[in-house]
Design an enzyme around this catalytic site. Sequence first.
Site, mmCIF file in Angstrom:
data_model
loop_
_atom_site.group_PDB
_atom_site.id
_atom_site.type_symbol
_atom_site.label_atom_id
_atom_site.label_comp_id
_atom_site.label_asym_id
_atom_site.label_seq_id
_atom_site.Cartn_x
_atom_site.Cartn_y
_atom_site.Cartn_z
ATOM 1 N N SER A 113 0.797 -1.216 0.000
ATOM 2 C CA SER A 113 0.000 0.000 0.000
ATOM 3 C C SER A 113 0.837 1.276 0.000
ATOM 4 C CB SER A 113 -0.962 -0.033 1.183
ATOM 5 O OG SER A 113 -1.879 1.023 1.090
ATOM 6 N N HIS A 114 0.703 2.055 1.068
ATOM 7 C CA HIS A 114 1.347 3.365 1.147
ATOM 8 C C HIS A 114 2.779 3.272 1.665
ATOM 9 C CE1 HIS A 114 -0.550 2.047 4.755
ATOM 10 N NE2 HIS A 114 0.273 2.789 5.456
ATOM 11 N N LYS A 126 -1.887 -10.209 0.008
ATOM 12 C CA LYS A 126 -3.128 -10.555 0.712
ATOM 13 C C LYS A 126 -4.061 -11.290 -0.228
ATOM 14 C CE LYS A 126 -5.819 -6.356 -0.049
ATOM 15 N NZ LYS A 126 -6.608 -5.278 0.527
ATOM 16 N N ASP A 278 -2.603 6.386 -3.328
ATOM 17 C CA ASP A 278 -1.429 5.758 -2.714
ATOM 18 C C ASP A 278 -0.821 4.673 -3.594
ATOM 19 O OD1 ASP A 278 -3.469 3.901 -2.399
ATOM 20 O OD2 ASP A 278 -2.645 3.126 -0.522
ATOM 21 N N ASP A 280 -1.077 1.449 -3.931
ATOM 22 C CA ASP A 280 -1.924 0.453 -4.596
ATOM 23 C C ASP A 280 -3.267 1.013 -5.066
ATOM 24 O OD1 ASP A 280 -2.704 0.728 -1.902
ATOM 25 O OD2 ASP A 280 -3.578 -1.275 -1.869
ATOM 26 N N ASP A 282 -5.844 2.525 -3.496
ATOM 27 C CA ASP A 282 -7.119 2.455 -2.774
ATOM 28 C C ASP A 282 -7.382 3.676 -1.882
ATOM 29 O OD1 ASP A 282 -5.216 1.751 -0.917
ATOM 30 O OD2 ASP A 282 -6.153 -0.149 -0.343
ATOM 31 N N ARG A 283 -6.362 4.507 -1.674
ATOM 32 C CA ARG A 283 -6.583 5.695 -0.839
ATOM 33 C C ARG A 283 -6.785 6.939 -1.693
ATOM 34 N NH1 ARG A 283 -2.879 5.422 4.526
ATOM 35 N NH2 ARG A 283 -3.290 3.229 5.003
ATOM 36 N N THR A 345 -10.938 -1.022 12.443
ATOM 37 C CA THR A 345 -10.078 -0.555 11.355
ATOM 38 C C THR A 345 -9.773 -1.679 10.369
ATOM 39 O OG1 THR A 345 -9.090 1.119 12.755
ATOM 40 C CG2 THR A 345 -7.772 0.368 10.902
ATOM 41 N N GLU A 364 -12.806 5.268 5.973
ATOM 42 C CA GLU A 364 -11.880 5.278 7.104
ATOM 43 C C GLU A 364 -11.176 6.627 7.129
ATOM 44 O OE1 GLU A 364 -9.979 1.299 8.186
ATOM 45 O OE2 GLU A 364 -9.644 1.455 6.046
ATOM 46 N N GLU A 365 -10.757 7.014 8.340
ATOM 47 C CA GLU A 365 -10.055 8.292 8.483
ATOM 48 C C GLU A 365 -8.718 8.300 7.745
ATOM 49 O OE1 GLU A 365 -7.027 7.988 10.223
ATOM 50 O OE2 GLU A 365 -7.589 5.875 10.438
ATOM 51 N N SER A 366 -8.202 7.111 7.433
ATOM 52 C CA SER A 366 -6.877 6.975 6.825
ATOM 53 C C SER A 366 -6.935 7.140 5.305
ATOM 54 C CB SER A 366 -6.299 5.613 7.197
ATOM 55 O OG SER A 366 -7.222 4.592 6.855
ATOM 56 N N LYS A 377 -11.553 -0.146 -0.679
ATOM 57 C CA LYS A 377 -11.616 1.298 -0.785
ATOM 58 C C LYS A 377 -11.041 1.671 -2.146
ATOM 59 C CE LYS A 377 -7.493 1.928 2.161
ATOM 60 N NZ LYS A 377 -7.374 0.675 2.922
ATOM 61 N N ARG A 497 -1.071 5.221 17.148
ATOM 62 C CA ARG A 497 -1.931 6.237 16.545
ATOM 63 C C ARG A 497 -2.873 6.779 17.610
ATOM 64 N NH1 ARG A 497 -0.461 5.268 11.452
ATOM 65 N NH2 ARG A 497 -0.674 3.214 10.478
HETATM 66 C C1 VG1 Z 1 -3.775 1.532 8.167
HETATM 67 C C2 VG1 Z 1 -4.999 2.417 8.335
HETATM 68 C C3 VG1 Z 1 -6.260 1.607 8.110
HETATM 69 C C4 VG1 Z 1 -6.194 0.945 6.724
HETATM 70 C C5 VG1 Z 1 -4.923 0.133 6.603
HETATM 71 C C6 VG1 Z 1 -4.751 -0.421 5.218
HETATM 72 O O1 VG1 Z 1 -3.818 0.493 9.117
HETATM 73 O O2 VG1 Z 1 -5.019 3.004 9.614
HETATM 74 O O3 VG1 Z 1 -7.379 2.442 8.228
HETATM 75 O O4 VG1 Z 1 -7.300 0.103 6.539
HETATM 76 O O5 VG1 Z 1 -3.797 0.958 6.875
HETATM 77 O O6 VG1 Z 1 -4.727 0.597 4.250
HETATM 78 P P1 VG1 Z 1 -2.991 0.535 10.509
HETATM 79 O O7 VG1 Z 1 -3.229 -0.812 11.136
HETATM 80 O O8 VG1 Z 1 -1.568 0.803 10.137
HETATM 81 O O9 VG1 Z 1 -3.560 1.676 11.286
HETATM 82 V V1 VG1 Z 1 -3.941 0.364 2.779
HETATM 83 O O10 VG1 Z 1 -4.164 1.701 1.849
HETATM 84 O O11 VG1 Z 1 -2.715 -0.419 3.301
HETATM 85 O O12 VG1 Z 1 -4.648 -1.001 2.079
HETATM 86 CO CO CO Z 2 -3.512 1.333 -0.033
#
Ligand code: VG1
Ligand code: CO
Length: 544
Positions: A113-114, A126, A278, A280, A282-283, A345, A364-366, A377, A497
């Site tokens: 992801s990010h 995954k 981001d 991948d 999804d954000r 989450t 989600e807030e993220s 997402k 967090r």
């Molecule tokens: C973070 C975010 C969560 C999100 C997850 C995957 O997880 O807080 O809201 O679903 O990343 O996002 P954590 O456990 O680090 O707080 V992504 O864009 O990786 O698929």
């Molecule tokens: Co992502």
Amino acid sequence: METIRIATTPFEGQRPGTSGLRKKVKVFQQPGYLENFVQAILDTLPELQGGSLVVGGDGRYFNREAIQVILRLAAANGVRRLIVGRGGLFSTPAVSCVIRKHKTQGGIVLSASHNPGGPDEDFGIKFNSANGGPAPESVTEAIFERTKTIDRYLTLDTPPLDLDQLGTFTLGETEIEIIDPVSDYADLMEALFDFDAIHHLFNSGHFQMRFDAMHAITGPYAVEILENRLGAAPGTVMNGVPLEDFGGGHPDPNLAHAQELVALTQGKDGLDFGAASDGDGDRNMILGHDCFVTPSDSLAILAANAHLLPGYRQGIRGIARSMPTSQAANRVADFLGIECFETPTGWKFFGNLLDAGRITLCGEESFGTGSDHVREKDGLWAVLFWLNLLAVRQQSVAEILTDHWRRFGRNFYTRHDYEAVDLAAAAGLVDHLRRLLPDLPGRQLGAEIVSYADDFAYTDPIDGSVSEHQGLRIGFESGARIVYRLSGTGTSGATLRVYLEYFEPDPMLHQRDTQEAMRPLILIARELAQIEARTGRAEPDVVT
Ligand code: VG1
Ligand code: CO
């Protein structure tokens, strides 16, 4: 072609976190490591034998090698058909879209992801189920259990497949279809939004925007949708070429990591609209001229306006937000007379509610927002939603935002992250808070009185499964909240967090600076958790 059976020992269990198994590339490169995990997926899900599977990733370092491993293992284990994105690429929402459209038994998404990419950075894998969404906890737990005992994997001794050529190929008995990773997804977007209205907005002569793909997966998607199909000026998509190391950056669309884009939206000649996604795809981050929309507000605004857009014309059935996400969406749900669910989450918790038709939108807030169109997402979806809204309402982002606050009140919101904290110190901090919780209700902290304090547990309303220890919540009588959680996606040390929100009904106070307005609550949160004493950190590393 011979199936080869290779003896191997388990890697003390490979436990997936919030969003799959995420580790340093070097960990994944250990002989047998990836093979173990993939074989555990195949052993856990018998429906994959004779079934079909989508495979693709965000193009980060090790993506291509991992795909070759997966194709061989899948073929050796009797998967009948594999759908692979050209170049091994698929955004996460596109995998979800393709699983659903081609009715496969699931998919494997390769991404961290990010998190940064490159030989010394992160990789991830995954499994997504037949509904297109991240596998539920029961499945990820079963995969984890299998990784503890696995002693062999099955593979083929074949040369690597050319991933860059479209068409249908065979590997052993397995059919491998290499498809354009963009077109199914772009078609779905075209079915949900009013592309004519957005096209007009782009051609009005007074609308300037940029989309920052951050050298990650959304580049090709954004070029096809925004520039080719919607006619945005060439160059609207910046950093549009996916790179294995994302150009050395953090492909995380937030104020800290997308500074180049943020700067373009500020000042006299600032853009009308800026957006980013981001690693991948999804954000999403949404910016207006001198204006940032928090993901929590974005969810609430999308919910309040969904009926204005073609794909949501009949209105929405319900909303879900992850627990740390602000309660702004609850206010809209109350107004609309629909349900608003609070889930742990991680996107996997939205799946059952979406499948059962209880919710249409979730977030989600993220920086994650999505709907029932897929089961992930979806970054570009959120961007198109906003563009469609701007076209219909003929207002600026800032006008839509302040108008929303005037109608519903403002939930001030911020998240403070303390990264790479010592693991034991983080665990100690959580233990300390857990012990405090029972005594908090009724107590006064600063100017606030605690109304509840708990260790969040969630019972899925559809299948009754229970997920415990999903974060510590402290709610105040004013509606303010403090939430503490340890990240489940980090790969070094612990990330603490701290999520904070408070409700401000008075429009005269809506333009206050967030950090300033929230200072009293921030100090309460730090003191209560003894953050500095326990972690040695006086200030957070990232403030959103
Ligand atoms: C973070 C975010 C969560 C999100 C997850 C995957 O997880 O807080 O809201 O679903 O990343 O996002 P954590 O456990 O680090 O707080 V992504 O864009 O990786 O698929
Ligand atoms: Co992502």
